[in-house]
Scaffold this motif. Structure first.
Motif, short mmCIF file in Angstrom:
data_model
loop_
_atom_site.label_atom_id
_atom_site.label_comp_id
_atom_site.label_asym_id
_atom_site.label_seq_id
_atom_site.Cartn_x
_atom_site.Cartn_y
_atom_site.Cartn_z
N LEU A 26 0.83 -1.20 0.00
CA LEU A 26 0.00 0.00 0.00
C LEU A 26 0.87 1.26 0.00
CD1 LEU A 26 -2.84 -0.94 2.49
CD2 LEU A 26 -3.06 -0.57 0.05
N ASN A 27 1.91 1.27 0.80
CA ASN A 27 2.79 2.44 0.85
C ASN A 27 3.49 2.68 -0.48
OD1 ASN A 27 2.12 2.99 3.50
ND2 ASN A 27 3.88 1.91 4.33
N ALA A 28 3.78 1.62 -1.20
CA ALA A 28 4.49 1.76 -2.47
C ALA A 28 3.56 2.07 -3.64
CB ALA A 28 5.26 0.48 -2.77
N HIS A 29 2.26 1.75 -3.53
CA HIS A 29 1.38 1.84 -4.68
C HIS A 29 0.15 2.73 -4.51
CE1 HIS A 29 3.68 -1.85 -5.45
NE2 HIS A 29 3.58 -1.47 -6.70
N THR A 30 0.08 3.50 -3.45
CA THR A 30 -1.08 4.38 -3.27
C THR A 30 -0.61 5.79 -2.94
OG1 THR A 30 -1.25 3.89 -0.91
CG2 THR A 30 -2.53 2.50 -2.41
N TRP A 31 -1.47 6.75 -3.23
CA TRP A 31 -1.16 8.15 -2.91
C TRP A 31 -1.03 8.32 -1.40
CZ3 TRP A 31 0.63 11.28 -6.38
CH2 TRP A 31 0.27 11.14 -7.70
N GLU A 32 -1.91 7.69 -0.65
CA GLU A 32 -1.85 7.82 0.80
C GLU A 32 -0.55 7.26 1.34
OE1 GLU A 32 -4.45 6.70 -0.88
OE2 GLU A 32 -6.20 7.83 -0.24
N GLY A 33 -0.11 6.15 0.79
CA GLY A 33 1.16 5.56 1.22
C GLY A 33 2.33 6.45 0.86
N ALA A 34 2.29 7.02 -0.33
CA ALA A 34 3.37 7.92 -0.75
C ALA A 34 3.42 9.15 0.16
CB ALA A 34 3.16 8.34 -2.19
N LYS A 35 2.26 9.63 0.55
CA LYS A 35 2.21 10.78 1.45
C LYS A 35 2.84 10.43 2.79
CE LYS A 35 -0.90 13.98 3.68
NZ LYS A 35 -2.25 14.25 4.10
N LEU A 36 2.53 9.23 3.31
CA LEU A 36 3.13 8.79 4.57
C LEU A 36 4.65 8.74 4.46
CD1 LEU A 36 0.75 5.88 5.66
CD2 LEU A 36 0.98 8.13 6.74
N LEU A 37 5.12 8.25 3.33
CA LEU A 37 6.57 8.12 3.16
C LEU A 37 7.24 9.49 3.04
CD1 LEU A 37 6.75 5.11 0.71
CD2 LEU A 37 7.19 5.11 3.16
N THR A 38 6.59 10.47 2.42
CA THR A 38 7.21 11.78 2.25
C THR A 38 7.05 12.65 3.50
OG1 THR A 38 5.22 12.61 1.18
CG2 THR A 38 6.96 11.80 -0.24
N ASP A 39 6.02 12.40 4.31
CA ASP A 39 5.85 13.17 5.53
C ASP A 39 6.90 12.82 6.58
OD1 ASP A 39 2.22 13.36 5.59
OD2 ASP A 39 3.72 14.52 4.52
N HIS A 40 7.38 11.60 6.52
CA HIS A 40 8.40 11.14 7.46
C HIS A 40 9.59 10.61 6.67
CE1 HIS A 40 5.31 11.51 10.48
NE2 HIS A 40 4.55 10.66 9.83
N PRO A 41 10.42 11.51 6.13
CA PRO A 41 11.53 11.04 5.30
C PRO A 41 12.52 10.22 6.12
CG PRO A 41 11.73 13.39 5.73
CD PRO A 41 10.41 12.94 6.31
N SER A 42 13.10 9.27 5.45
CA SER A 42 14.09 8.43 6.13
C SER A 42 15.38 9.23 6.28
CB SER A 42 14.34 7.16 5.32
OG SER A 42 14.83 7.50 4.04
N PRO A 43 16.18 8.88 7.28
CA PRO A 43 17.46 9.60 7.46
C PRO A 43 18.38 9.37 6.26
CG PRO A 43 17.27 7.75 8.99
CD PRO A 43 15.97 7.85 8.26
N SER A 44 19.14 10.38 5.94
CA SER A 44 20.05 10.24 4.79
C SER A 44 21.17 9.27 5.16
CB SER A 44 20.61 11.59 4.40
OG SER A 44 21.21 12.20 5.50
#
Length: 75
Positions: A54-72
């Motif tokens: 779901l995180n990889a294939h939905t807008w809601e999942g993409a939003k979750l991933l961009t709201d909490h970026p992973s550490p560089s």
């Protein structure tokens, strides 16, 4: 009294899609085509329960991933 039109929640939309696929499958007589539609509904159910998918294939999942970026990565 005003009526409020609310969009279904993320989980409700996926349940609606799956439910509609099952209803569509029931419109066919028993046989290969009906079984194929039922298999699609079962596959959708499995995908919708998989949070990584779901995180990889939905807008809601993409939003979750961009709201909490992973550490560089450390260089």
């Amino acid at each position: 009294m005003s009526s409020v039109h609310r969009l279904p929640t993320f989980e409700q939309r996926h349940n609606i899609i799956r439910r509609d696929m099952l209803r569509y499958a029931r419109s066919f007589p028993p046989g290969a085509e009906r079984n194929q539609r039922r298999q699609i509904a079962l596959s959708l159910r499995a995908l919708f329960k998989n949070k990584e998918w779901l995180n990889a294939h939905t807008w809601e999942g993409a939003k979750l991933l961009t709201d909490h970026p992973s550490p560089s990565p450390v260089k």
